[in-house]
Design a protein around this motif. Structure first.
Motif, mmCIF file in Angstrom:
data_model
loop_
_atom_site.group_PDB
_atom_site.id
_atom_site.type_symbol
_atom_site.label_atom_id
_atom_site.label_comp_id
_atom_site.label_asym_id
_atom_site.label_seq_id
_atom_site.Cartn_x
_atom_site.Cartn_y
_atom_site.Cartn_z
ATOM 1 N N UNK B 111 0.830 -1.210 0.000
ATOM 2 C CA UNK B 111 0.000 0.000 0.000
ATOM 3 C C UNK B 111 0.864 1.260 0.000
ATOM 4 N N UNK B 112 1.942 1.196 0.767
ATOM 5 C CA UNK B 112 2.828 2.352 0.860
ATOM 6 C C UNK B 112 3.478 2.640 -0.490
ATOM 7 N N UNK B 113 3.853 1.578 -1.196
ATOM 8 C CA UNK B 113 4.448 1.729 -2.525
ATOM 9 C C UNK B 113 3.476 2.462 -3.445
ATOM 10 N N UNK B 114 2.163 2.151 -3.274
ATOM 11 C CA UNK B 114 1.153 2.820 -4.087
ATOM 12 C C UNK B 114 0.981 4.270 -3.665
ATOM 13 N N UNK B 115 1.351 4.578 -2.422
ATOM 14 C CA UNK B 115 1.112 5.921 -1.921
ATOM 15 C C UNK B 115 2.263 6.887 -2.129
ATOM 16 N N UNK B 116 3.415 6.382 -2.612
ATOM 17 C CA UNK B 116 4.537 7.289 -2.837
ATOM 18 C C UNK B 116 4.205 8.231 -3.992
#
Lengths: 285, 297
Positions: B111-116
């Motif tokens: 999810x974090x990768x998608x949020x960068x």
């Protein structure tokens, strides 16, 4: 013979799968690590406490306070507007229209399409709206555009939690004589509060990191915006412009600005998780 | 008292319906807005000339978008070639092989990768990928490259679409009934054989849908691509050549577009092209995903 080949095949694919997973997670750590490592070296107090002074983009002193404030003000307002628009949408399709109704499906489909539209197209559309209403590139233009851009992100995330509310809970509320709006606001909303807070923070995170949507619409200014009609700087654009200059000192500041943005994103995503967990104890399991 | 409550309920319902309906027609309003602004140039130039001519010089009134369309296709193509195998293997591993603890642990990271933010991907691309292409990959093939190339943009884009593809593919895998897996395992198939012959076969449409969505995400991605693709108006001849994708064209020229006649209309038309392509791919993948969901229930 056959079975030993099968074993070999399984081992090879198992290996490839583990490597792929490590590549995906490795990319995440590599990106965040690189940006933090590169940025910390160029960070100083000036970056977050001062606005660009004369000749800043040639390497003279100053900071990106204008962009930090601009980004936070712009994205917070856009998030508030997107929340005011997406909450009724999600409550309406789930409580009033019925979560499996044709109308609800249609709205979900249109939210999915909106979610898929690239932010640069939102930027262009925001620009068209602004030309139509005679608004120049300003904080207001940026707020409108970013609100439109994060609306589907927030609405889909909220819908995901609200549509999971057990039918029995809603029916119990109806059977006690509550109207639909009372059920929506006092039962469903309270039950899904953790999910709604995560949805808001998720949308805020997307909004604050996006550059393409504000490129046309919010303008850029070295001063902190004091009214809706003034142009506002944003962090992603500050990074982009500073990296685009030929001066190494200014590029260093792009790294420092990227550091600031990454920290903001990390804080937002981590607090989304923590808050969601914290509010979860108020819900009926 | 009751009348007041019912009235409140009705008014709230009407107001919420209006907002919901507005949200529902927003896609159409966007299409209409872009079309109106793109109309002036579409009236003067035939569509095939706009889309398939290579000559782009706004000052002379030439608006051939082919170099940009090809730039986008190169960049997106490279991204999808890299992203499909890696994200498919990752999804299979996380959903079928990994311990549930590892699966749950990895979810927030994906999810974090998608949020960068894309500008962070861009700056990372400039720091890491561009020198890698210039110093390592290009010399490996005996080519010289500045590093700012469709390959660099493709690599950065592929990482950006990992989470999109992985997220949907894993959901598609979860939708495969456990009974099917158990039947296969009980016949003596190994876990990999079960994945290969049962899970993958069963979820093929969903996997396609996930990758189409990943493709359309990459197609419209702007900032990261803008920062590493090189932005030279020429159809790339190899992966080491710079390209000029369509979103980068819009982003780069917004400043001067109002001063040259028809320029703004041409840029709005490129936004319209992006819009149409992305909606087209979304319709396909949503249709497939909708069918699968129907089959589940």
């Amino acid at each position: 013979m056959r079975s030993s080949f099968n074993k070999f095949e399984e081992a090879v694919f198992r290996f490839l799968m583990i490597v792929s997973t490590l590549v995906v997670l490795g990319c995440l750590f590599l990106i965040i690590g690189t940006v933090l490592f590169k940025g910390i070296g160029s960070m100083d107090l000036d970056m977050i406490t001062r606005t660009p002074q004369g000749g800043y983009y040639l390497g003279k002193e100053g900071g990106v306070l204008n962009a930090i404030v601009g980004s936070i003000v712009l994205t917070s307002s856009a998030t508030a507007i997107a929340f005011l628009a997406s909450l009724p949408v999600v409550l309406y399709i789930n409580i009033y229209a019925g979560k499996n109704s044709r109308f609800a499906e249609l709205i979900r489909l249109s939210l999915d399409f909106l979610w898929g539209i690239p932010s640069i197209v939102y930027g262009a559309f925001g620009f068209i709206i602004m030309v139509y209403f005679g608004i120049s590139a300003s904080l207001l233009g940026g707020i409108i555009t970013v609100a439109l851009f994060i609306l589907p992100i927030m609405a889909r995330a909220m819908d995901e939690v609200i549509s999971l509310v057990p039918v029995e809970l809603v029916e119990a509320s109806f059977s006690l004589g509550s109207t639909r709006i009372e059920t929506a606001s006092r039962v469903v909303l309270r039950q899904t509060l953790p999910g709604i807070i995560s949805a808001i923070l998720l949308a805020f995170g997307r909004g604050i990191g996006d550059a393409a949507s504000v490129l046309f619409t919010s303008g850029f200014s070295d001063r902190i915006p004091l009214s809706l009609t003034q142009p506002a700087a944003t962090l992603p654009l500050a990074i982009f412009f500073q990296l685009g200059t030929p001066f190494p000192e200014v590029q260093e500041r792009a790294y420092a600005s990227a550091f600031i943005l990454t920290i903001i994103i990390l804080i937002v995503s981590i607090s989304a998780r923590l808050l969601a967990a914290r509010f979860r104890r108020h819900t009926i399991q | 008292m009751t009348a007041k409550r019912t009235l409140k309920d009705l008014i709230a319902g009407k107001a919420m319906f209006l907002i919901t309906a507005g949200c529902g027609v927003l896609v159409l309003v966007m299409a209409l807005g872009l079309l109106i602004r793109a109309w002036p140039i579409m009236q003067i130039k035939p569509l095939h000339e706009l889309l398939f001519s290579v000559s782009w010089s706004p000052m002379k009134g030439d608006f051939g978008m082919l170099p940009f369309i090809m730039g986008t296709l190169w960049v997106t193509g490279i991204a999808i070639v890299i992203a499909v195998p890696i994200s498919l293997l990752t999804s299979i591993y996380l959903s079928e092989f990994a311990l549930s603890r590892i699966r749950e642990l990895s979810r927030p990271f994906i999810d974090l990768l998608a949020g960068i933010p894309s500008v962070i991907y861009g700056i990372w691309g400039v720091i890491v990928i561009v020198p890698l292409v210039k110093g390592r990959l290009a010399p490996l093939f005996g080519v010289s490259s500045t590093g700012y190339s469709v390959l660099a943009a493709g690599i950065v884009l592929s990482i950006m679409i990992f989470p999109v593809i992985i997220h949907i593919t894993m959901e598609v895998f979860q939708a495969v009934p456990a009974g099917l897996r158990e039947a296969s395992l009980s016949l003596g198939a190994t876990q990999w054989q079960t994945v290969k012959h049962v899970v993958l076969r069963r979820s093929l449409p969903g996997i396609i849908a996930a990758n189409v969505l990943g493709f359309s995400r990459a197609f419209g991605e702007t900032m990261a691509v803008l920062m590493v693709a090189g932005n030279i108006t020429k159809i790339p001849g190899s992966v080491f050549d710079p390209g000029y994708p369509l979103p980068a064209l819009i982003a780069n020229n917004y400043g001067e577009m109002m001063s040259i006649p028809l320029y703004d209309s041409a840029l709005m038309m490129s936004a319209l092209v992006l819009f149409v392509v992305v909606i087209f791919f979304n319709v396909i993948s949503r249709y497939i995903l909708h069918r699968i969901r129907l089959r589940i229930s």
